[in-house]
Design an enzyme around this catalytic site. Structure first.
Site, PDB file in Angstrom:
ATOM      1  N   GLU A 145       0.838  -1.196   0.000  1.00 28.42           N
ATOM      2  CA  GLU A 145       0.000   0.000   0.000  1.00 28.42           C
ATOM      3  C   GLU A 145       0.870   1.241   0.000  1.00 28.42           C
ATOM      4  O   GLU A 145       1.793   1.349   0.794  1.00 28.42           O
ATOM      5  CB  GLU A 145      -0.867  -0.030   1.269  1.00 28.42           C
ATOM      6  N   LYS A 204       8.447  -1.655  -1.470  1.00 26.68           N
ATOM      7  CA  LYS A 204       7.656  -0.928  -0.486  1.00 26.68           C
ATOM      8  C   LYS A 204       8.556  -0.340   0.606  1.00 26.68           C
ATOM      9  O   LYS A 204       8.471   0.837   0.954  1.00 26.68           O
ATOM     10  CB  LYS A 204       6.612  -1.870   0.116  1.00 26.68           C
ATOM     11  N   CYS A 215       4.514   3.983   9.619  1.00 27.56           N
ATOM     12  CA  CYS A 215       5.334   3.246   8.649  1.00 27.56           C
ATOM     13  C   CYS A 215       6.811   3.613   8.590  1.00 27.56           C
ATOM     14  O   CYS A 215       7.652   2.718   8.549  1.00 27.56           O
ATOM     15  CB  CYS A 215       4.735   3.386   7.259  1.00 27.56           C
TER      16      CYS A 215
HETATM   17  C1  UDX Z   1      -1.329  -2.092   8.980  1.00 29.46           C
HETATM   18  C2  UDX Z   1       0.176  -2.229   9.252  1.00 29.46           C
HETATM   19  O1  UDX Z   1       0.486  -1.528  10.424  1.00 29.46           O
HETATM   20  C3  UDX Z   1       1.035  -1.727   8.154  1.00 29.46           C
HETATM   21  O2  UDX Z   1       2.334  -2.231   8.314  1.00 29.46           O
HETATM   22  C4  UDX Z   1       0.594  -2.176   6.844  1.00 29.46           C
HETATM   23  O3  UDX Z   1       1.309  -1.532   5.834  1.00 29.46           O
HETATM   24  C5  UDX Z   1      -0.882  -2.090   6.658  1.00 29.46           C
HETATM   25  O4  UDX Z   1      -1.605  -2.622   7.743  1.00 29.46           O
HETATM   26  P1  UDX Z   1      -2.983  -0.160   9.610  1.00 29.46           P
HETATM   27  O5  UDX Z   1      -4.163  -0.534   8.794  1.00 29.46           O
HETATM   28  O6  UDX Z   1      -2.662   1.284   9.755  1.00 29.46           O
HETATM   29  O7  UDX Z   1      -1.645  -0.734   9.017  1.00 29.46           O
HETATM   30  O8  UDX Z   1      -3.076  -0.885  11.026  1.00 29.46           O
HETATM   31  P2  UDX Z   1      -4.256  -0.861  12.081  1.00 29.46           P
HETATM   32  O9  UDX Z   1      -5.046   0.401  11.932  1.00 29.46           O
HETATM   33  O10 UDX Z   1      -3.624  -1.199  13.388  1.00 29.46           O
HETATM   34  O11 UDX Z   1      -5.220  -2.050  11.629  1.00 29.46           O
HETATM   35  C6  UDX Z   1      -4.941  -3.391  11.741  1.00 29.46           C
HETATM   36  C7  UDX Z   1      -6.211  -4.121  12.181  1.00 29.46           C
HETATM   37  O12 UDX Z   1      -5.983  -5.531  12.127  1.00 29.46           O
HETATM   38  C8  UDX Z   1      -6.676  -3.816  13.597  1.00 29.46           C
HETATM   39  O13 UDX Z   1      -7.980  -3.314  13.577  1.00 29.46           O
HETATM   40  C9  UDX Z   1      -6.615  -5.193  14.309  1.00 29.46           C
HETATM   41  O14 UDX Z   1      -7.657  -5.392  15.244  1.00 29.46           O
HETATM   42  C10 UDX Z   1      -6.725  -6.143  13.151  1.00 29.46           C
HETATM   43  N1  UDX Z   1      -6.191  -7.492  13.441  1.00 29.46           N
HETATM   44  C11 UDX Z   1      -4.950  -7.667  13.933  1.00 29.46           C
HETATM   45  C12 UDX Z   1      -6.974  -8.615  13.162  1.00 29.46           C
HETATM   46  O15 UDX Z   1      -8.115  -8.481  12.728  1.00 29.46           O
HETATM   47  N2  UDX Z   1      -6.460  -9.867  13.385  1.00 29.46           N
HETATM   48  C13 UDX Z   1      -5.219 -10.056  13.898  1.00 29.46           C
HETATM   49  O16 UDX Z   1      -4.796 -11.209  14.094  1.00 29.46           O
HETATM   50  C14 UDX Z   1      -4.437  -8.915  14.185  1.00 29.46           C
HETATM   51  C1  UDX Z   2       3.672   7.076   4.382  1.00 31.03           C
HETATM   52  C2  UDX Z   2       3.946   6.996   2.876  1.00 31.03           C
HETATM   53  O1  UDX Z   2       3.899   8.316   2.311  1.00 31.03           O
HETATM   54  C3  UDX Z   2       2.937   6.081   2.214  1.00 31.03           C
HETATM   55  O2  UDX Z   2       3.215   5.950   0.828  1.00 31.03           O
HETATM   56  C4  UDX Z   2       3.014   4.731   2.889  1.00 31.03           C
HETATM   57  O3  UDX Z   2       2.160   3.799   2.324  1.00 31.03           O
HETATM   58  C5  UDX Z   2       2.721   4.868   4.375  1.00 31.03           C
HETATM   59  O4  UDX Z   2       3.669   5.775   4.944  1.00 31.03           O
HETATM   60  P1  UDX Z   2       1.977   8.401   5.919  1.00 31.03           P
HETATM   61  O5  UDX Z   2       2.831   7.929   7.036  1.00 31.03           O
HETATM   62  O6  UDX Z   2       0.516   8.234   6.017  1.00 31.03           O
HETATM   63  O7  UDX Z   2       2.417   7.710   4.561  1.00 31.03           O
HETATM   64  O8  UDX Z   2       2.229   9.979   5.728  1.00 31.03           O
HETATM   65  P2  UDX Z   2       3.307  10.871   4.982  1.00 31.03           P
HETATM   66  O9  UDX Z   2       2.583  11.916   4.252  1.00 31.03           O
HETATM   67  O10 UDX Z   2       4.273  10.090   4.221  1.00 31.03           O
HETATM   68  O11 UDX Z   2       4.051  11.601   6.201  1.00 31.03           O
HETATM   69  C6  UDX Z   2       4.877  10.912   7.119  1.00 31.03           C
HETATM   70  C7  UDX Z   2       5.480  11.886   8.099  1.00 31.03           C
HETATM   71  O12 UDX Z   2       6.463  12.709   7.484  1.00 31.03           O
HETATM   72  C8  UDX Z   2       4.483  12.843   8.739  1.00 31.03           C
HETATM   73  O13 UDX Z   2       4.758  12.994  10.103  1.00 31.03           O
HETATM   74  C9  UDX Z   2       4.719  14.134   7.988  1.00 31.03           C
HETATM   75  O14 UDX Z   2       4.354  15.269   8.754  1.00 31.03           O
HETATM   76  C10 UDX Z   2       6.210  14.070   7.760  1.00 31.03           C
HETATM   77  N1  UDX Z   2       6.663  14.881   6.615  1.00 31.03           N
HETATM   78  C11 UDX Z   2       6.262  14.568   5.355  1.00 31.03           C
HETATM   79  C12 UDX Z   2       7.519  15.959   6.826  1.00 31.03           C
HETATM   80  O15 UDX Z   2       7.899  16.262   7.960  1.00 31.03           O
HETATM   81  N2  UDX Z   2       7.934  16.687   5.738  1.00 31.03           N
HETATM   82  C13 UDX Z   2       7.547  16.397   4.463  1.00 31.03           C
HETATM   83  O16 UDX Z   2       7.974  17.108   3.523  1.00 31.03           O
HETATM   84  C14 UDX Z   2       6.673  15.304   4.269  1.00 31.03           C
END
Ligand code: UDX
Ligand code: UDX
Length: 464
Positions: A162, A222, A278
C-alpha cells in the site's frame, strides 16, 4: 480467473479505506472486511457514517455509497475467509518489543495467525494478498504455513503493498502513481493470480500504472519507497539545524533545491520530525534485514535517517526549554496538534508524543488541543512510553476542546501538527491572553514570522 468475493483481514487505516474504494469501483464484487476487534467493526457499521473509526477526507462518502451494497464489515472471520476467492491480509505488523530483533524487526505474529486461520478454514483455492508492509521473503513463510497446514487446497501469494498516505488516502487510492503487484510470475498459476488482481485495479487505474514483478521485488520496493521518503525529510531536517546556525532559511533552501527537476519539490518540508506508523518501522526493518545479512554499512546508512529524526524531536523540545530561560518547571505550555500530520486522527509515532514527554521530564504543565484526536488516545500515547505513572500523566497533562482555551494563561505555544485551522486562529487574541513574554515555537513552518512578531510574540520557527 474472475473474483467474486474478497475478504480483507484487518479493518484499520489501510484495510478500511482500500476495501471501500475497491467496493465502490467494482460493484460486482462483494467485499467483506473482518477484524478481531468487535468495537472497531461495530464502529464501521455505525449508522451515522461520520462516526466510522477512521477519519479520512472523502472516506465517509465512499462508505455511505457502498456499505451493505457490496461492502460489509464483520467479526465472523471464518465465514468471510471461506467465501472469498481472494483474501487481503491487512493486519498490523508492529516493531518487535521482545526477543531477537527487539526494537527493530517486524513482529509477524499476527500475519502467522492469519495464515494459520486461512489454512484451517479454506475448502477451495485462494489467492492471498499481502497488503501489510512486511520484511522481504515473508511471502515464502506464508506459503510454507498454508501449504503444510492446509486442507490440500492450493494458494497463490501476491504482494500488493500500500502506498496510500493518511489524510489523502482516498485520493491516493483513486489516482495512484502506480499499483505494484508481485507474484510467482514464472508459473502459469502465479501469472493468473497476478492477472486477477490486475483486473480489479484496472476498473479504475490505467493499465500502464499497474506494475507486475516477482514477490521479492514488490516486498522490497515498499520498504525502499518509505525509506527514501523518510530520508528526504531527515535530509531537509538536517539542513534546518544548519540554517538556524547560519542565518539561511530552510524554506528558501528547500525551494531552491526542489526546483531542480532531478530532485523535485515534494517531501522537502522541514518539521519537528516525521511520525506515522510506517517510516520508522519500515526503516528499522530494513536495518534489521541488512544486519542479519551481514551488510553493516547498509544498515548504518539507513539507521542514520532514524537517528536524525530522533535528534530533531529532541532538539526542538530542548530549544523550547533553553528559550524559556532554561526552565519550564511549573510553566503552562500549550501544544497545538497531536496527530502525526494534519487531516488524520492517527497519532502513531507522532513527534508531539516525544516533545511532550521531554517537556514533562522538565516538569512542565501541558495543555493539548488537537481537532481530531481524543483525550484517551493522548493519555494512552504518553502512558505507552512508561516514563512516569499514568496518574502523573493525567495530573500534568490536560486535553481541551479548543485552541483558545489551550493557550490562555500559557507561557508558550508549540505548533506540532500543521492543521489548517491553526493558521486561521485569532493570534492577536491569543497573545492578549498569554503570559509575557509570549513565546510561539512553530514546528511546522505554518505561521508567518513577520505577522507573529508584529503582534508581539517571541517567535521561533524550525529552520530559520
Ligand atoms: C497495517 C500495518 O500496520 C502496516 O504495516 C501495513 O502496511 C498495513 O496494515 P494499519 O491498517 O494502519 O496498518 O493498522 P491498524 O489500523 O492497526 O489495523 C490493523 C487491524 O488488524 C486492527 O484493527 C486489528 O484489530 C486487526 N487485526 C490484527 C486482526 O483483525 N487480526 C489479527 O490477528 C491482528
Ligand atoms: C507514508 C507513505 O507516504 C505512504 O506511501 C506509505 O504507504 C505509508 O507511509 P503516511 O505515514 O501516512 O504515509 O504519511 P506521509 O505523508 O508520508 O508523512 C509521514 C510523516 O512525514 C508525517 O509525520 C509528515 O508530517 C512528515 N513529513 C512529510 C515531513 O515532515 N515533511 C515532508 O515534507 C513530508
Amino acid at each position: 480467473m474472475r473474483i467474486k468475493n474478497i475478504c480483507c483481514i484487518g479493518a484499520g487505516y489501510v484495510g478500511g479505506p482500500t476495501m471501500a474504494v475497491i467496493a465502490q469501483k467494482c460493484p460486482e464484487i462483494n467485499v467483506t472486511v473482518v477484524d478481531i476487534n468487535e468495537e472497531r467493526i461495530e464502529a464501521w457499521n455505525n449508522e451515522d457514517v461520520e462516526n466510522i473509526p477512521i477519519y479520512e477526507p472523502g472516506l465517509s462518502d465512499v462508505v455511505k455509497e457502498t456499505r451493505d451494497r457490496n461492502l460489509f464489515f464483520s467479526t465472523d472471520v471464518d465465514a468471510a475467509i471461506n467465501e472469498a476467492d481472494m483474501i487481503f491480509i491487512s493486519v498490523n505488523t508492529p516493531t518487535k518489543t521482545y526477543g531477537i530483533g527487539k526494537g527493530m524487526a517486524a513482529d509477524l505474529k499476527f500475519i502467522e495467525l492469519c495464515a494459520r486461520q486461512i489454512a484451517r478454514v479454506s475448502k477451495n483455492d485462494k489467492i492471498v494478498v499481502e497488503k501489510s508492509t512486511l520484511p522481504v521473503r515473508t511471502a515464502e513463510a506464508l506459503k510454507n504455513i498454508l501449504d503444510n497446514t492446509g486442507n490440500g487446497v492450493s494458494y497463490q501469494i501476491l504482494s500488493n503493498p500500500e502506498f496510500l498516505a493518511e489524510g489523502t488516502a482516498i485520493d491516493d487510492l483513486m489516482n495512484p502513481d502506480r499499483v505494484l503487484i508481485g507474484g510467482d510470475i514464472d508459473t502459469i498459476e502465479g501469472k493468473e493470480a497476478v492477472e486477477a488482481l490486475v483486473d480489479i485495479y484496472a476498473h479504475w487505474v490505467p493499465r500502464e500504472r499497474l506494475l507486475t514483478t516477482n514477490v521479492w521485488s514488490s516486498e522490497l520496493s515498499k520498504l525502499t519507497a518509505n525509506a527514501f521518503l523518510a530520508q528526504r525529510v531527515s535530509s531537509i531536517n538536517a539542513m534546518s539545524e544548519l540554517c538556524e546556525k547560519t542565518g539561511a532559511d530552510v524554506n528558501d533552501v528547500a525551494k531552491a533545491v526542489g526546483m531542480d527537476t532531478r530532485i523535485g519539490v515534494k517531501f522537502l518540508k522541514s518539521s519537528v520530525g516525521f511520525g506515522g506508523s510506517c517510516f520508522q518501522k519500515d526503516i528499522l526493518n530494513l536495518v534489521y534485514i541488512s544486519k542479519s545479512l551481514g551488510l553493516n554499512e547498509v544498515a548504518d546508512y539507513w539507521e542514520q535517517v532514524i537517528l536524525m529524526n530522533d535528534h530533531q524531536k529532541r532538539r526542538f523540545a530542548a530549544n523550547m526549554v533553553k528559550t524559556l530561560f532554561n526552565t519550564v518547571s511549573g510553566k503552562k505550555i500549550a501544544l497545538l496538534g497531536w496527530a502525526f500530520k494534519k487531516d488524520t486522527n492517527d497519532t502513531r509515532e507522532s513527534a508531539a508524543i516525544y516533545v511532550a514527554d521531554y517537556l514533562l521530564n522538565e516538569q512542565a504543565e501541558i495543555v493539548v488541543y488537537d481537532p481530531k484526536v481524543k483525550m484517551e488516545q493522548i493519555y494512552a500515547d504518553l502512558d505507552s512510553l512508561e516514563t512516569r505513572s499514568e496518574q502523573e500523566n493525567r495530573s500534568l497533562v490536560s486535553v481541551v476542546n479548543d485552541a483558545y482555551e489551550a493557550t490562555k494563561g500559557s507561557h508558550a505555544v508549540a505548533v506540532l501538527t500543521e492543521w489548517d485551522e491553526f493558521k486561521q486562529l485569532d493570534w492577536k487574541n491569543i497573545y492578549k491572553d498569554m503570559l509575557k513574554p509570549a513565546f510561539v515555537f512553530d514546528g511546522r513552518r505554518l505561521l508567518v514570522k513577520q505577522t507573529m512578531e508584529e503582534i508581539g510574540f517571541e517567535f521561533y520557527a524550525i529552520g530559520s
